[in-house]
Design a protein around this motif. Structure first.
Motif, PDB file in Angstrom:
ATOM      1  N   LYS A  62     -14.577  18.708   7.469  1.00  0.00           N
ATOM      2  CA  LYS A  62     -14.704  17.545   6.594  1.00  0.00           C
ATOM      3  C   LYS A  62     -15.028  16.300   7.413  1.00  0.00           C
ATOM      4  O   LYS A  62     -14.444  16.055   8.471  1.00  0.00           O
ATOM      5  N   LYS A  63     -15.944  15.503   6.909  1.00  0.00           N
ATOM      6  CA  LYS A  63     -16.377  14.312   7.632  1.00  0.00           C
ATOM      7  C   LYS A  63     -15.251  13.293   7.767  1.00  0.00           C
ATOM      8  O   LYS A  63     -15.160  12.587   8.764  1.00  0.00           O
ATOM      9  N   ILE A  64     -14.384  13.219   6.750  1.00  0.00           N
ATOM     10  CA  ILE A  64     -13.287  12.257   6.816  1.00  0.00           C
ATOM     11  C   ILE A  64     -12.329  12.607   7.950  1.00  0.00           C
ATOM     12  O   ILE A  64     -11.804  11.735   8.640  1.00  0.00           O
ATOM     13  N   LEU A  69     -10.380  11.425  13.480  1.00  0.00           N
ATOM     14  CA  LEU A  69     -10.133  11.824  14.868  1.00  0.00           C
ATOM     15  C   LEU A  69     -10.853  10.905  15.849  1.00  0.00           C
ATOM     16  O   LEU A  69     -10.308  10.551  16.903  1.00  0.00           O
ATOM     17  N   ILE A  70     -12.067  10.499  15.494  1.00  0.00           N
ATOM     18  CA  ILE A  70     -12.814   9.589  16.368  1.00  0.00           C
ATOM     19  C   ILE A  70     -12.117   8.235  16.460  1.00  0.00           C
ATOM     20  O   ILE A  70     -11.965   7.659  17.545  1.00  0.00           O
ATOM     21  N   ALA A  74     -10.420   6.475  19.763  1.00  0.00           N
ATOM     22  CA  ALA A  74     -10.798   5.131  20.210  1.00  0.00           C
ATOM     23  C   ALA A  74      -9.574   4.231  20.324  1.00  0.00           C
ATOM     24  O   ALA A  74      -9.442   3.439  21.264  1.00  0.00           O
ATOM     25  N   PHE A  75      -8.657   4.356  19.361  1.00  0.00           N
ATOM     26  CA  PHE A  75      -7.422   3.562  19.362  1.00  0.00           C
ATOM     27  C   PHE A  75      -6.585   3.872  20.597  1.00  0.00           C
ATOM     28  O   PHE A  75      -6.130   2.969  21.302  1.00  0.00           O
ATOM     29  N   LEU A  76      -6.392   5.149  20.896  1.00  0.00           N
ATOM     30  CA  LEU A  76      -5.588   5.544  22.052  1.00  0.00           C
ATOM     31  C   LEU A  76      -6.263   5.156  23.363  1.00  0.00           C
ATOM     32  O   LEU A  76      -5.595   4.753  24.320  1.00  0.00           O
ATOM     33  N   PHE A  77      -7.582   5.263  23.403  1.00  0.00           N
ATOM     34  CA  PHE A  77      -8.303   4.880  24.616  1.00  0.00           C
ATOM     35  C   PHE A  77      -8.150   3.388  24.884  1.00  0.00           C
ATOM     36  O   PHE A  77      -7.942   2.963  26.021  1.00  0.00           O
ATOM     37  N   TYR A  78      -8.220   2.584  23.821  1.00  0.00           N
ATOM     38  CA  TYR A  78      -8.084   1.130  23.971  1.00  0.00           C
ATOM     39  C   TYR A  78      -6.724   0.771  24.558  1.00  0.00           C
ATOM     40  O   TYR A  78      -6.616  -0.031  25.488  1.00  0.00           O
ATOM     41  N   PHE A  79      -5.667   1.389  24.030  1.00  0.00           N
ATOM     42  CA  PHE A  79      -4.338   1.079  24.528  1.00  0.00           C
ATOM     43  C   PHE A  79      -4.081   1.690  25.900  1.00  0.00           C
ATOM     44  O   PHE A  79      -3.239   1.221  26.650  1.00  0.00           O
TER      45      PHE A  79
END
Length: 225
Positions: A62-64, A69-70, A74-79
């Protein structure tokens, strides 16, 4: 060996059978079937996919789910690359306050003073999530700056004070002020008054001129202790 030859012959037969079956259908039928399966998953309710025979594999179609997941990555990478943000996020943007410093920049009566009247700031309190309260054990004035000291570092993300209950002394109310903190311990014997400006972390800067709608500016009766 004979076993190896038999295995290869069996694989060749299976391949031949597969091609034979494929020849019975028009070209691109496998692509159509796959697209039909993926399309069916996209249009199926998530609750139905959860109770399917392969919920994880189907959910990943599913695209959602893929978009979620993307975004999570991105959120975890930023922090990860900005650990200070993560620490503030986990502690609800709180800091361990060792010393607080309130600078009164303007009084309501506009009189320029080189001291803080006793009635200007009362009941100073650090708060954490508006619930846990930390009271200073002592304070010290230097001109129009008041330093608040705590026996232990106070984990806080807010602060407050009250005005004098006597409205006749309203002219002494602070209507422009700045509040800074020391969020790291200082060496024994070092006077916070002697620390450079870079040692202090700015928490609040306020003035009625820039925020005239604030309660302390137009109706401070609720702030009087």
């Amino acid at each position: 060996s004979d076993t190896l030859l038999q295995t290869r012959e069996r694989e060749s037969d299976l391949h031949f059978l597969f091609l034979t079956e494929m020849s019975k259908y028009p070209g691109g039928v496998m692509d159509q079937k796959l697209n039909s399966i993926v399309g069916g998953i996209q249009n199926t309710m998530t609750s139905s996919i959860i109770f399917s025979s392969n919920p994880v594999r189907n959910a990943l179609q599913k695209k959602i789910t893929q978009a979620t997941l993307i975004l999570a990555a991105a959120f975890l990478f930023y922090f990860y690359v900005t650990p200070d943000h993560m620490r503030g996020f986990l502690k609800n943007n709180a800091s361990s306050v060792h010393v607080g410093r309130m600078q009164i920049l303007e009084f309501r009566d506009k009189v320029v003073r080189n001291f803080i009247p006793a009635t200007s700031v009362s009941n100073f309190t650090l708060v954490y999530d508006s619930c846990k309260k930390h009271y200073p054990t002592s304070f010290k004035d230097a001109n129009t700056t008041r330093y608040f000291f705590f026996s232990l570092p106070a984990l806080s993300n807010g602060w407050r004070f009250t005005l004098d209950s006597n409205e006749q002394l309203a002219g002494l109310d602070p209507v422009a002020f700045k509040f800074d903190i020391l969020d790291s311990p200082i060496d024994l014997g070092v006077d916070p008054l002697d620390l450079p400006a870079a040692s202090w972390k700015e928490w609040t800067i306020f003035s009625c001129e820039s925020t005239p709608s604030a309660e302390i500016c137009n109706d401070p009766s609720g702030l009087r202790g």
